[in-house]
Design an enzyme around this catalytic site. Structure first.
Site, short mmCIF file in Angstrom:
data_model
loop_
_atom_site.label_atom_id
_atom_site.label_comp_id
_atom_site.label_asym_id
_atom_site.label_seq_id
_atom_site.Cartn_x
_atom_site.Cartn_y
_atom_site.Cartn_z
N SER A 126 2.90 48.98 -8.87
CA SER A 126 4.13 48.95 -8.27
C SER A 126 5.04 47.94 -8.77
O SER A 126 4.82 47.26 -9.56
CB SER A 126 3.85 48.62 -6.62
OG SER A 126 4.92 48.13 -6.10
N TYR A 150 -0.26 42.31 -0.41
CA TYR A 150 -0.18 43.53 -1.13
C TYR A 150 0.11 43.58 -2.57
O TYR A 150 -0.60 44.07 -3.45
CB TYR A 150 0.92 44.43 -0.36
CG TYR A 150 1.03 45.66 -1.01
CD1 TYR A 150 0.08 46.58 -1.12
CD2 TYR A 150 2.33 45.99 -1.69
CE1 TYR A 150 0.32 47.96 -1.71
CE2 TYR A 150 2.52 47.13 -2.22
CZ TYR A 150 1.63 48.16 -2.37
OH TYR A 150 1.77 49.12 -3.20
N LYS A 154 -1.97 44.10 -6.11
CA LYS A 154 -1.85 45.23 -7.40
C LYS A 154 -1.82 44.25 -8.67
O LYS A 154 -2.27 44.89 -9.58
CB LYS A 154 -0.33 45.80 -7.11
CG LYS A 154 -0.36 46.84 -6.12
CD LYS A 154 -0.99 47.96 -6.26
CE LYS A 154 -0.85 48.93 -5.08
NZ LYS A 154 -1.85 50.02 -5.25
P1 NAD Z 1 -0.45 56.80 1.42
O1 NAD Z 1 -0.81 55.72 2.49
O2 NAD Z 1 0.32 58.07 1.81
O3 NAD Z 1 -1.79 57.24 0.49
C1 NAD Z 1 -2.88 56.41 0.49
C2 NAD Z 1 -3.82 57.37 0.61
O4 NAD Z 1 -5.12 56.52 0.37
C3 NAD Z 1 -3.99 57.83 2.06
O5 NAD Z 1 -4.09 58.95 2.19
C4 NAD Z 1 -5.20 56.90 2.70
O6 NAD Z 1 -5.71 57.66 3.89
C5 NAD Z 1 -6.05 56.69 1.70
N1 NAD Z 1 -6.96 55.58 1.72
C6 NAD Z 1 -6.68 54.31 1.86
N2 NAD Z 1 -7.70 53.43 1.55
C7 NAD Z 1 -8.56 54.49 1.31
C8 NAD Z 1 -10.14 54.21 0.70
N3 NAD Z 1 -10.76 52.81 0.95
N4 NAD Z 1 -10.76 55.20 0.70
C9 NAD Z 1 -10.30 56.40 0.31
N5 NAD Z 1 -9.03 56.74 0.75
C10 NAD Z 1 -8.18 55.46 1.18
O7 NAD Z 1 0.45 55.99 0.39
P2 NAD Z 1 1.44 56.62 -0.77
O8 NAD Z 1 2.65 56.09 -0.56
O9 NAD Z 1 1.00 57.87 -1.11
O10 NAD Z 1 0.94 55.35 -2.07
C11 NAD Z 1 -0.34 55.62 -2.89
C12 NAD Z 1 -0.57 54.67 -3.82
O11 NAD Z 1 1.04 54.47 -4.65
C13 NAD Z 1 -0.71 53.40 -3.14
O12 NAD Z 1 -1.85 52.56 -3.68
C14 NAD Z 1 0.21 52.70 -2.90
O13 NAD Z 1 -0.05 51.34 -3.08
C15 NAD Z 1 0.85 52.96 -4.31
N6 NAD Z 1 2.40 52.91 -4.33
C16 NAD Z 1 3.12 53.45 -3.26
C17 NAD Z 1 4.55 52.99 -3.04
C18 NAD Z 1 5.25 53.77 -2.10
O14 NAD Z 1 6.66 53.18 -1.84
N7 NAD Z 1 4.73 54.88 -1.34
C19 NAD Z 1 5.10 52.49 -4.34
C20 NAD Z 1 4.41 51.78 -5.04
C21 NAD Z 1 3.15 52.04 -5.26
C1 WQD Z 2 14.66 49.47 0.57
C2 WQD Z 2 15.83 48.59 1.13
C3 WQD Z 2 15.69 47.04 2.63
C4 WQD Z 2 14.58 49.80 6.01
C5 WQD Z 2 8.67 48.57 -0.61
C6 WQD Z 2 7.79 47.82 -1.10
C7 WQD Z 2 7.27 48.00 -2.47
C8 WQD Z 2 7.18 49.36 -2.72
C9 WQD Z 2 8.23 50.15 -2.19
C10 WQD Z 2 4.71 49.67 -2.72
C11 WQD Z 2 15.81 47.18 1.11
C12 WQD Z 2 16.30 48.07 3.20
C13 WQD Z 2 14.71 49.16 4.79
C14 WQD Z 2 15.28 49.43 7.05
C15 WQD Z 2 16.88 48.54 5.58
N1 WQD Z 2 5.96 49.81 -2.17
N2 WQD Z 2 15.98 48.46 4.42
N3 WQD Z 2 16.35 48.96 6.80
O1 WQD Z 2 11.31 46.91 0.24
O2 WQD Z 2 12.24 47.97 -1.71
O3 WQD Z 2 9.90 48.16 -1.44
O4 WQD Z 2 8.33 49.86 -0.99
O5 WQD Z 2 4.30 49.31 -3.44
O6 WQD Z 2 6.19 47.01 -2.65
O7 WQD Z 2 7.99 46.47 -0.66
O8 WQD Z 2 11.53 49.32 0.13
O9 WQD Z 2 12.40 51.17 1.54
O10 WQD Z 2 11.34 49.04 2.53
O11 WQD Z 2 13.58 48.96 1.56
O12 WQD Z 2 17.97 47.96 5.43
O13 WQD Z 2 15.06 49.76 8.15
O14 WQD Z 2 16.30 49.22 2.34
O15 WQD Z 2 16.03 45.72 2.92
O16 WQD Z 2 16.98 46.62 0.74
P1 WQD Z 2 11.25 48.12 -0.77
P2 WQD Z 2 12.07 49.84 1.51
#
Ligand code: NAD
Ligand code: WQD
Length: 338
Positions: A126, A150, A154
């Site tokens: 991430s 979190y 990572k």
């Molecule tokens: P999500 O929660 O929709 O998907 C994660 C999936 O993993 C879920 O289906 C959950 O049921 C499953 N899961 C969690 N723990 C588990 C375990 N111990 N065993 C088996 N399954 C398990 O999230 P997402 O947004 O699809 O994110 C996927 C990956 O990408 C995550 O690792 C997340 O940290 C990373 N990521 C997400 C974002 C984002 O903003 N969505 C940004 C950067 C990185």
């Molecule tokens: C985006 C912008 C908020 C909600 C997060 C995790 C990051 C990654 C992606 C996993 C910011 C603003 C948000 C609301 C708002 N995930 N906001 N009102 O914080 O950039 O990233 O998700 O790895 O680790 O921290 O994403 O969508 O929460 O926020 O004003 O109700 O929107 O302040 O500026 P963020 P976000």
């Protein structure tokens, strides 16, 4: 028989979209998910989109015996490891859950892969590993830091993967750093289905637009940005999904470990996102500007040059497409998969 790609967390938001992209590029996804933050209905929807229902094992990546069985029976070619917990605020309240699930789960998976002689892994990292960057756009060689459990999970996993590769260069490892994944498949059949009140901006906006939430709160109007609201690199989830296919292609063809940003290279402010969404749904969105959210940063966007050079991949979908696709998903599924 073609060897499957094991997709941990494949029923989730990014995983289900990646299953579609994998199928469309001729791969066979096999999902392992404990459904702690998802529904297996997403996989039925993947079938409706692609004609193929991914194989599904309901289980936990921390279950070593299950992993041994799945790897021995299915002999996957590679693993794409999405499974993990991702809510920043929750990670502050429940750090042990996050270290156990994210770090412990990854180590258990890596050990099982090692026992099975499988050494091809794509990992979901991430942009959070850049902490509060000194400048933008962010390159992969920028310093890393974490401000919450979190993010630290990572960072730790990235380091575990680096150590593993140094100890045994037969591993092929991709560390993909996602910026802000948003949007949905253009069919409107799969999308983001957060449990409870969304933490992230776009699902919050779509739930306001569909009438599930009353108004958006914008966290801070006094950031040092052009319009005073936070700036992020919002990437369409199908671009991200295709980025995984590109990473897989590279991984299977080349030895080594690589780390790439998956982002668009464009910053978009919270207000710009609200305005784009208003254009898309044809109505005004009620919002108020409130205090900054703890832990937020002013701006964050990717330098995507490395992904383009190494993977021959770049994001192609624009903000209007992101909003239209997110809105189509939300309207067709006002309560998500439920
Ligand atoms: P999500 O929660 O929709 O998907 C994660 C999936 O993993 C879920 O289906 C959950 O049921 C499953 N899961 C969690 N723990 C588990 C375990 N111990 N065993 C088996 N399954 C398990 O999230 P997402 O947004 O699809 O994110 C996927 C990956 O990408 C995550 O690792 C997340 O940290 C990373 N990521 C997400 C974002 C984002 O903003 N969505 C940004 C950067 C990185
Ligand atoms: C985006 C912008 C908020 C909600 C997060 C995790 C990051 C990654 C992606 C996993 C910011 C603003 C948000 C609301 C708002 N995930 N906001 N009102 O914080 O950039 O990233 O998700 O790895 O680790 O921290 O994403 O969508 O929460 O926020 O004003 O109700 O929107 O302040 O500026 P963020 P976000």
């Amino acid at each position: 028989m073609t060897q499957p790609i094991l997709v941990t967390g494949g029923a989730g938001y990014i995983g289900s979209h990646t299953c579609v992209a994998l199928i469309e590029s001729g791969h066979t996804p096999l999902v392992l998910d404990n459904l702690c933050n998802s529904s297996s209905e997403s996989l039925e929807r993947v079938r409706r989109i692609s004609g193929v229902r991914p194989g599904f094992v309901e289980g936990d990546v921390r279950d070593a015996a299950l992993l041994d069985r799945v790897l021995a029976e299915q002999r996957p070619q590679a693993v794409i490891h999405f499974a993990g917990l991702k809510a920043v605020g929750e990670s502050v309240q429940q750090p042990l859950e996050y270290y156990d699930n994210n770090v412990g789960g990854t180590v258990t998976l890596l050990q099982a892969m090692q026992r099975a002689g499988l050494r091809n892994l794509i990992f979901s990292s991430s942009a959070t590993v850049y902490g509060d960057p000194a400048s933008v756009p962010i390159r992969e060689d920028f310093p890393r830091s974490a401000t919450n459990p979190y993010g630290r999970s990572k960072l730790m996993i990235e380091d575990v993967l680096g150590d593993l590769y140094r100890a045994d260069p037969a591993w092929r490892i991709a560390r993909l750093r996602y910026f802000n994944p948003v949007g949905a498949h253009p069919s409107g059949l799969i999308g983001e289905d957060p449990r409870g009140v969304p933490n992230n901006l776009l699902p919050y906006i779509t739930q306001v637009a569909v009438g599930r939430l009353s108004r958006l709160r914008i966290f801070g109007g006094d950031w040092p940005t052009p319009d005073g609201t936070g700036v992020r690199d919002f990437i369409h989830v199908m671009d991200l999904a295709e980025g995984h296919v590109a990473a897989l292609r590279h991984l299977l063809a080349h030895e080594g470990m690589f780390t790439v940003n998956l982002g668009t290279g464009q910053g978009c402010s919270v207000l710009q996102m609200v305005q784009a969404f208003e254009r898309c749904c044809g109505r005004g969105l009620p919002y108020e500007i409130v205090q900054r959210r703890a832990g937020d940063i002013a701006e964050c966007w990717a330098d995507p040059a490395q992904a383009q050079r190494l993977l021959n991949w770049k994001a192609v979908r624009d903000l209007d497409t992101i909003c239209a696709d997110a809105w189509r998903w939300q309207q067709a599924n006002p309560a998500g998969y439920a």
